[in-house]
Design a protein around this motif. Sequence first.
Motif, PDB file in Angstrom:
ATOM      1  N   ALA A 187     -18.630 125.245  34.897  1.00 48.15           N
ATOM      2  CA  ALA A 187     -19.880 125.061  35.026  1.00 48.15           C
ATOM      3  C   ALA A 187     -20.659 126.445  34.490  1.00 48.15           C
ATOM      4  O   ALA A 187     -21.519 126.242  33.723  1.00 48.15           O
ATOM      5  N   ASP A 188     -19.718 127.713  34.851  1.00 49.97           N
ATOM      6  CA  ASP A 188     -20.514 128.802  34.898  1.00 49.97           C
ATOM      7  C   ASP A 188     -19.787 129.740  33.991  1.00 49.97           C
ATOM      8  O   ASP A 188     -20.246 131.094  33.969  1.00 49.97           O
ATOM      9  N   THR A 189     -18.475 129.463  33.278  1.00 47.92           N
ATOM     10  CA  THR A 189     -17.977 130.352  32.437  1.00 47.92           C
ATOM     11  C   THR A 189     -17.756 129.583  31.084  1.00 47.92           C
ATOM     12  O   THR A 189     -17.950 128.404  30.955  1.00 47.92           O
ATOM     13  N   GLU A 190     -17.383 130.452  30.285  1.00 46.39           N
ATOM     14  CA  GLU A 190     -16.887 129.835  28.812  1.00 46.39           C
ATOM     15  C   GLU A 190     -15.692 129.917  28.362  1.00 46.39           C
ATOM     16  O   GLU A 190     -15.119 129.667  27.416  1.00 46.39           O
ATOM     17  N   ILE A 191     -14.617 130.050  29.600  1.00 45.45           N
ATOM     18  CA  ILE A 191     -13.355 130.081  29.411  1.00 45.45           C
ATOM     19  C   ILE A 191     -12.979 128.491  28.713  1.00 45.45           C
ATOM     20  O   ILE A 191     -13.280 127.481  29.446  1.00 45.45           O
ATOM     21  N   PRO A 192     -12.178 128.608  27.862  1.00 45.89           N
ATOM     22  CA  PRO A 192     -11.773 127.204  27.175  1.00 45.89           C
ATOM     23  C   PRO A 192     -10.786 126.268  28.012  1.00 45.89           C
ATOM     24  O   PRO A 192      -9.963 126.991  28.774  1.00 45.89           O
ATOM     25  N   VAL A 193     -11.195 125.262  28.666  1.00 49.45           N
ATOM     26  CA  VAL A 193     -10.556 124.338  29.291  1.00 49.45           C
ATOM     27  C   VAL A 193     -10.179 123.059  28.711  1.00 49.45           C
ATOM     28  O   VAL A 193     -11.098 122.515  28.202  1.00 49.45           O
ATOM     29  N   PHE A 194      -9.002 122.472  28.800  1.00 49.81           N
ATOM     30  CA  PHE A 194      -8.595 121.416  28.224  1.00 49.81           C
ATOM     31  C   PHE A 194      -8.787 119.868  29.010  1.00 49.81           C
ATOM     32  O   PHE A 194      -9.343 118.901  28.659  1.00 49.81           O
ATOM     33  N   ALA A 195      -8.748 120.385  30.306  1.00 51.91           N
ATOM     34  CA  ALA A 195      -9.136 119.228  31.303  1.00 51.91           C
ATOM     35  C   ALA A 195      -8.922 119.903  32.422  1.00 51.91           C
ATOM     36  O   ALA A 195      -8.449 120.841  32.929  1.00 51.91           O
ATOM     37  N   GLY A 196      -9.748 119.219  33.568  1.00 50.96           N
ATOM     38  CA  GLY A 196      -9.950 119.572  35.062  1.00 50.96           C
ATOM     39  C   GLY A 196      -9.509 118.707  35.981  1.00 50.96           C
ATOM     40  O   GLY A 196      -9.575 117.544  35.711  1.00 50.96           O
ATOM     41  N   LYS A 206     -24.920 120.206  38.011  1.00 50.56           N
ATOM     42  CA  LYS A 206     -24.316 120.892  36.884  1.00 50.56           C
ATOM     43  C   LYS A 206     -23.552 119.994  36.024  1.00 50.56           C
ATOM     44  O   LYS A 206     -22.894 120.402  35.284  1.00 50.56           O
ATOM     45  N   ALA A 207     -23.672 118.774  36.359  1.00 49.59           N
ATOM     46  CA  ALA A 207     -22.620 117.597  35.622  1.00 49.59           C
ATOM     47  C   ALA A 207     -23.092 117.550  34.150  1.00 49.59           C
ATOM     48  O   ALA A 207     -22.104 117.353  33.240  1.00 49.59           O
ATOM     49  N   GLY A 208     -24.037 117.844  33.785  1.00 48.82           N
ATOM     50  CA  GLY A 208     -24.402 117.843  32.291  1.00 48.82           C
ATOM     51  C   GLY A 208     -23.630 119.038  31.543  1.00 48.82           C
ATOM     52  O   GLY A 208     -23.013 118.694  30.516  1.00 48.82           O
ATOM     53  N   VAL A 209     -23.295 120.183  32.217  1.00 47.94           N
ATOM     54  CA  VAL A 209     -22.566 121.179  31.685  1.00 47.94           C
ATOM     55  C   VAL A 209     -21.141 120.795  31.636  1.00 47.94           C
ATOM     56  O   VAL A 209     -20.479 121.146  30.744  1.00 47.94           O
ATOM     57  N   ILE A 210     -20.762 120.403  32.925  1.00 44.84           N
ATOM     58  CA  ILE A 210     -19.250 120.135  32.888  1.00 44.84           C
ATOM     59  C   ILE A 210     -18.871 119.058  32.107  1.00 44.84           C
ATOM     60  O   ILE A 210     -17.854 119.085  31.508  1.00 44.84           O
TER      61      ILE A 210
END
Length: 265
Positions: A135-144, A182-186
Amino acid sequence: MHPPITGTAAGVPFTALPPADDGPAPLIVTWHMLDPPRSDAAFAAALPMNDLPAWRVHLGMPMCGARMVDGSTDAIVELFSRDALMSFLYPFVRQATEEFPAALASIRAQLPVGDGPIGVLGGSLGGAVALRILADTEIPVFAGAVVNGAIRMRSVVDLFPGDYPYDTESEEAVDSLDFVAKAGVIAGRAPLLVISGELDHPALRVDASSLVDALGESSELLSIPGLAHALADEPGIEPAPQLPLAREVDAGLTRWFRRHLADAR
């Protein structure tokens, strides 16, 4: 199966589990619970995800595992007895999130994980760290994924005895860790698996369902019958044999991350 690799990454202790071929592979990073399993080594034993062709690097939370004060959790008990939110929950999540970029760079310097998007996983309070990375960083994530996660910190505060004396500062802090809001961002960052034990705290169960509803098609809810909050037996600091219910969680995580590994390259 290769033995775990232990070390530190920019001061953060870790337990790393290599893929079967011990070579270059995508990276999944985890943050453990403060209930059992309450260290990186114990979390790695509870949820090893051994069948994944990926490096699984389990990071230690502040003041846990190798960072315990005087080898015990007494200092953590003192913190949450003083102020559950502002001395314990909020600073732990904030520190774990803020120290992660440097830790990630160090992991990439030490292990053959490349520079592609990562997977993130958190259990309980560690779930708030994984969600904050989304939600609060721009680190690229493929899945959580989160397991019995601290999805709305206000619900976690309510688990402590007494009525919490919120003021302006603590209201701002607790609202900053409301990930349903923050679901919209996530949803725009990565698909998310939400695992919820059917015997977990009722408020956390409600939050898990609310987050999945808010995320829509980008998420999935997996309920585990018979699972309460913890994933291991007390004391939960040292690695222990995987419990049957933890094995079910582990299988669900393995299926989820395997499905999305193609997006890590």
